[in-house]
Design a protein around this motif. Structure first.
Motif, PDB file in Angstrom:
ATOM      1  N   ARG A 160       0.818  -1.209   0.000  1.00  0.00           N
ATOM      2  CA  ARG A 160       0.000   0.000   0.000  1.00  0.00           C
ATOM      3  C   ARG A 160       0.855   1.263   0.000  1.00  0.00           C
ATOM      4  N   GLY A 161       1.958   1.225   0.717  1.00  0.00           N
ATOM      5  CA  GLY A 161       2.857   2.374   0.708  1.00  0.00           C
ATOM      6  C   GLY A 161       3.449   2.619  -0.666  1.00  0.00           C
ATOM      7  N   MET A 162       3.869   1.548  -1.334  1.00  0.00           N
ATOM      8  CA  MET A 162       4.447   1.705  -2.666  1.00  0.00           C
ATOM      9  C   MET A 162       3.383   2.098  -3.688  1.00  0.00           C
ATOM     10  N   LEU A 163       2.156   1.623  -3.511  1.00  0.00           N
ATOM     11  CA  LEU A 163       1.059   2.053  -4.377  1.00  0.00           C
ATOM     12  C   LEU A 163       0.812   3.550  -4.208  1.00  0.00           C
ATOM     13  N   THR A 164       0.856   4.021  -2.970  1.00  0.00           N
ATOM     14  CA  THR A 164       0.694   5.454  -2.707  1.00  0.00           C
ATOM     15  C   THR A 164       1.799   6.257  -3.366  1.00  0.00           C
ATOM     16  N   VAL A 165       3.022   5.774  -3.270  1.00  0.00           N
ATOM     17  CA  VAL A 165       4.143   6.466  -3.911  1.00  0.00           C
ATOM     18  C   VAL A 165       3.956   6.505  -5.426  1.00  0.00           C
ATOM     19  N   GLY A 166       3.551   5.400  -6.019  1.00  0.00           N
ATOM     20  CA  GLY A 166       3.344   5.354  -7.466  1.00  0.00           C
ATOM     21  C   GLY A 166       2.240   6.283  -7.930  1.00  0.00           C
ATOM     22  N   LEU A 167       1.123   6.264  -7.220  1.00  0.00           N
ATOM     23  CA  LEU A 167       0.021   7.153  -7.598  1.00  0.00           C
ATOM     24  C   LEU A 167       0.399   8.620  -7.402  1.00  0.00           C
ATOM     25  N   ALA A 168       1.119   8.916  -6.332  1.00  0.00           N
ATOM     26  CA  ALA A 168       1.550  10.295  -6.097  1.00  0.00           C
ATOM     27  C   ALA A 168       2.545  10.743  -7.161  1.00  0.00           C
ATOM     28  N   THR A 169       3.389   9.825  -7.617  1.00  0.00           N
ATOM     29  CA  THR A 169       4.337  10.166  -8.681  1.00  0.00           C
ATOM     30  C   THR A 169       3.599  10.479  -9.979  1.00  0.00           C
ATOM     31  N   LEU A 170       2.591   9.677 -10.304  1.00  0.00           N
ATOM     32  CA  LEU A 170       1.785   9.963 -11.490  1.00  0.00           C
ATOM     33  C   LEU A 170       1.050  11.295 -11.359  1.00  0.00           C
ATOM     34  N   ALA A 171       0.513  11.550 -10.179  1.00  0.00           N
ATOM     35  CA  ALA A 171      -0.171  12.831  -9.949  1.00  0.00           C
ATOM     36  C   ALA A 171       0.801  13.995 -10.041  1.00  0.00           C
ATOM     37  N   PHE A 172       1.998  13.803  -9.502  1.00  0.00           N
ATOM     38  CA  PHE A 172       3.026  14.844  -9.528  1.00  0.00           C
ATOM     39  C   PHE A 172       3.410  15.196 -10.963  1.00  0.00           C
ATOM     40  N   ALA A 173       3.476  14.186 -11.811  1.00  0.00           N
ATOM     41  CA  ALA A 173       3.845  14.424 -13.211  1.00  0.00           C
ATOM     42  C   ALA A 173       2.797  15.254 -13.935  1.00  0.00           C
ATOM     43  N   GLY A 174       1.552  15.153 -13.512  1.00  0.00           N
ATOM     44  CA  GLY A 174       0.487  15.892 -14.175  1.00  0.00           C
ATOM     45  C   GLY A 174       0.165  17.236 -13.545  1.00  0.00           C
ATOM     46  N   MET A 175       0.881  17.603 -12.492  1.00  0.00           N
ATOM     47  CA  MET A 175       0.581  18.850 -11.794  1.00  0.00           C
ATOM     48  C   MET A 175       1.154  20.054 -12.532  1.00  0.00           C
TER      49      MET A 175
END
Length: 96
Positions: A14-29
């Motif tokens: 779950r922690g790594m899933l959070t990191v992955g989703l946050a990275t994808l969100a960060f790329a689109g910010m």
């Protein structure tokens, strides 16, 4: 602390899933407050995954080898961070 509440493998995933989703969100910010929120989410994900991973490693390692395991684990983590910085720099130059 969290590993007493949940299975460490669940916390790591779950922690790594959070990191992955946050990275994808960060790329689109496109603005700074949103990017800061994505960075915060990455930090929370790492804060959940890393202690659980260390608890899992220490639980499966004989007590006489825990110091070596901790040192090797830290070295590999630092090496991965260094490689990520080097590769991302080269990739950003290539992409533009």
């Amino acid at each position: 602390m969290f590993t007493h509440l949940r299975d460490p493998r669940i916390l790591i995933s779950r922690g790594m899933l959070t990191v992955g989703l946050a990275t994808l969100a960060f790329a689109g910010m496109s603005n700074e407050p949103s990017a800061l929120a994505a960075s915060l989410a990455m930090g929370i994900g790492v804060g959940v995954a890393m202690p659980a991973a260390m608890a899992l490693l220490q639980g499966r390692t004989p007590s006489e080898l825990r110091g070596r395991m901790s040192g090797i684990s830290t070295m590999l983590n630092s090496g991965a961070q260094l490689a990520a910085m080097l590769l991302s720099g080269m990739l950003s130059v290539r992409i533009g």
